[in-house]
Design an enzyme around this catalytic site. Structure first.
Site, PDB file in Angstrom:
ATOM      1  N   LEU A  91       6.807   5.948  -1.211  1.00 53.70           N
ATOM      2  CA  LEU A  91       5.422   6.397  -1.303  1.00 53.70           C
ATOM      3  C   LEU A  91       4.588   5.122  -1.310  1.00 53.70           C
ATOM      4  O   LEU A  91       4.798   4.241  -2.147  1.00 53.70           O
ATOM      5  CB  LEU A  91       5.233   7.197  -2.593  1.00 53.70           C
ATOM      6  CG  LEU A  91       3.995   8.058  -2.763  1.00 53.70           C
ATOM      7  CD1 LEU A  91       3.840   9.053  -1.616  1.00 53.70           C
ATOM      8  CD2 LEU A  91       4.052   8.801  -4.095  1.00 53.70           C
ATOM      9  N   ASP A  92       3.664   4.984  -0.366  1.00 53.44           N
ATOM     10  CA  ASP A  92       2.903   3.751  -0.204  1.00 53.44           C
ATOM     11  C   ASP A  92       2.201   3.338  -1.496  1.00 53.44           C
ATOM     12  O   ASP A  92       1.823   4.200  -2.303  1.00 53.44           O
ATOM     13  CB  ASP A  92       1.846   3.915   0.889  1.00 53.44           C
ATOM     14  CG  ASP A  92       2.453   3.928   2.280  1.00 53.44           C
ATOM     15  OD1 ASP A  92       3.634   3.553   2.418  1.00 53.44           O
ATOM     16  OD2 ASP A  92       1.750   4.313   3.235  1.00 53.44           O
ATOM     17  N   PRO A  93       1.973   2.018  -1.706  1.00 54.90           N
ATOM     18  CA  PRO A  93       1.227   1.573  -2.894  1.00 54.90           C
ATOM     19  C   PRO A  93      -0.143   2.235  -3.029  1.00 54.90           C
ATOM     20  O   PRO A  93      -0.612   2.471  -4.140  1.00 54.90           O
ATOM     21  CB  PRO A  93       1.097   0.061  -2.671  1.00 54.90           C
ATOM     22  CG  PRO A  93       2.303  -0.303  -1.866  1.00 54.90           C
ATOM     23  CD  PRO A  93       2.525   0.866  -0.942  1.00 54.90           C
ATOM     24  N   LEU A  94      -0.794   2.552  -1.897  1.00 53.45           N
ATOM     25  CA  LEU A  94      -2.106   3.187  -1.942  1.00 53.45           C
ATOM     26  C   LEU A  94      -2.029   4.695  -2.174  1.00 53.45           C
ATOM     27  O   LEU A  94      -3.062   5.365  -2.198  1.00 53.45           O
ATOM     28  CB  LEU A  94      -2.872   2.920  -0.640  1.00 53.45           C
ATOM     29  CG  LEU A  94      -3.360   1.487  -0.439  1.00 53.45           C
ATOM     30  CD1 LEU A  94      -4.120   1.363   0.875  1.00 53.45           C
ATOM     31  CD2 LEU A  94      -4.242   1.041  -1.597  1.00 53.45           C
ATOM     32  N   ALA A  95      -0.827   5.227  -2.332  1.00 53.91           N
ATOM     33  CA  ALA A  95      -0.645   6.661  -2.597  1.00 53.91           C
ATOM     34  C   ALA A  95      -0.100   6.847  -4.003  1.00 53.91           C
ATOM     35  O   ALA A  95       0.613   6.003  -4.543  1.00 53.91           O
ATOM     36  CB  ALA A  95       0.307   7.271  -1.579  1.00 53.91           C
TER      37      ALA A  95
END
Length: 330
Positions: free
Chosen positions: A49-53
């Site tokens: 899961l992306d850092p921005l998510a």
């Protein structure tokens, strides 16, 4: 002079912790923090899961790591905010603005949104973004992108199981689309945001992303990282769920003592079971998860098995060293 670092005494932990991953952390960073908090020997996550998510991230420990692939393949649901009128180099808020266009809010009617929803629901083709971890000649695409090199990417088939679009505003009060998406493995929500923006004639880029469900596991069952940090160690262990939490879609099969022993040795067993592609296999006395398999023509065939040591540790519970140095079993 720096104080010596305290060495963490690792222990066998078997099960699944459902984490509500915070913004700003990679999936691996979140995993390592929780692994340290639990003092677990072996751990893995179920897909990045992306850092921005933020949102649902099942973390697997010990024997449960054998089933992490099941969540990689599972459908996932996201809530996303896409700002209208701007496209960026990365298709999200981290990139530089490529192009700005006016947003005709009057034309974005419920009927038009419904038509765009229909356009992007079902089996669709997506061109992966350059800023992605996909590899070309052993090198991640984002490495080429950072060097200013554009690589041709063939479109890939993905499935959008459900899509709901609604007009809203982003955190800066700019016109945006809220997207609630249930999709297959390999779907890029950034790309979907871009494509929806193009379909609306003004372009878009992703501003916020939250995973709300993965394979039937939703946010209501998750614990935050800060809550784990703040609670006592024994309480943290109460959030480690059994390994078969990931197997809720599997058909349960229970074997007697002799068949259980043979199954654990990798031998096929015969019975009057109906055909099933995914089976969770348990021993009878005591009841314990043995592994997963499938049934074909009345034959139970092992796929992934727990070891006898893992089963013993699960049945006995994980030993916990308290602050007083005593030993208790959860």
């Amino acid at each position: 002079m720096n104080a010596p670092r305290t060495r963490v005494q690792r222990r066998p932990v078997h099960g699944v912790l459902l984490l509500d991953k915070p913004l700003g952390l990679s999936s691996n960073d979140a995993l390592q923090k929780v692994k340290w908090l639990l003092r677990a020997e072996k751990a893995g996550h179920t897909g990045t899961l992306d850092p921005l998510a933020s949102g649902v991230l099942p973390l697997c420990f010990g024997a449960a790591t054998k089933f992490s692939q099941l969540q990689l393949e599972a459908p996932k649901t996201y809530t996303a905010i896409a700002r209208l009128g701007q496209t960026t180099t990365t298709a999200d808020a981290e990139g530089a603005v490529l192009r700005e266009r006016p947003v005709d809010l009057v034309s974005i009617t419920p009927e038009r949104l419904a038509a765009v929803q229909a356009q992007f629901t079902g089996d669709i083709q997506q061109v992966p973004p350059m800023y992605s971890a996909l590899k070309k000649d052993g090198k991640a695409l984002y490495e080429y992108a950072r060097a200013g090199v554009e690589i041709e990417r063939p479109a890939r088939a993905v499935t959008i199981h459900a899509l709901k679009l609604a007009l809203t505003q982003d955190e800066d009060g700019q016109p945006a689309i809220e997207m609630v998406v249930t999709c297959s493995k390999g779907t890029y929500i950034r790309t979907l945001a871009e494509d929806v923006g193009e379909a609306l004639g003004c372009g878009a880029h992703l501003r916020a992303l939250r995973r709300t469900d993965t394979g039937g596991i939703d946010l209501a069952r998750c614990v935050t990282l800060q809550a784990l940090i703040d609670m006592p160690e024994a309480e943290r262990m109460q959030h480690v769920l059994p390994a078969d939490t990931l197997l809720h879609a599997h058909v349960p099969v229970t074997l007697g003592e002799q068949d259980a022993g043979r199954f654990l040795s990798g031998l096929r067993r015969r019975g009057d079971w109906p055909d099933a592609s995914a089976v969770a296999v348990y021993g009878d006395q005591p009841r314990a998860l043995l592994g997963v398999g499938h049934v074909t023509s009345g034959e139970l065939i092992p796929d992934r098995l727990l070891s006898p040591l893992e089963i013993q540790q699960i049945l006995e519970g994980t030993p916990l060293h308290t602050e007083r140095g005593s030993l208790e079993t959860l």
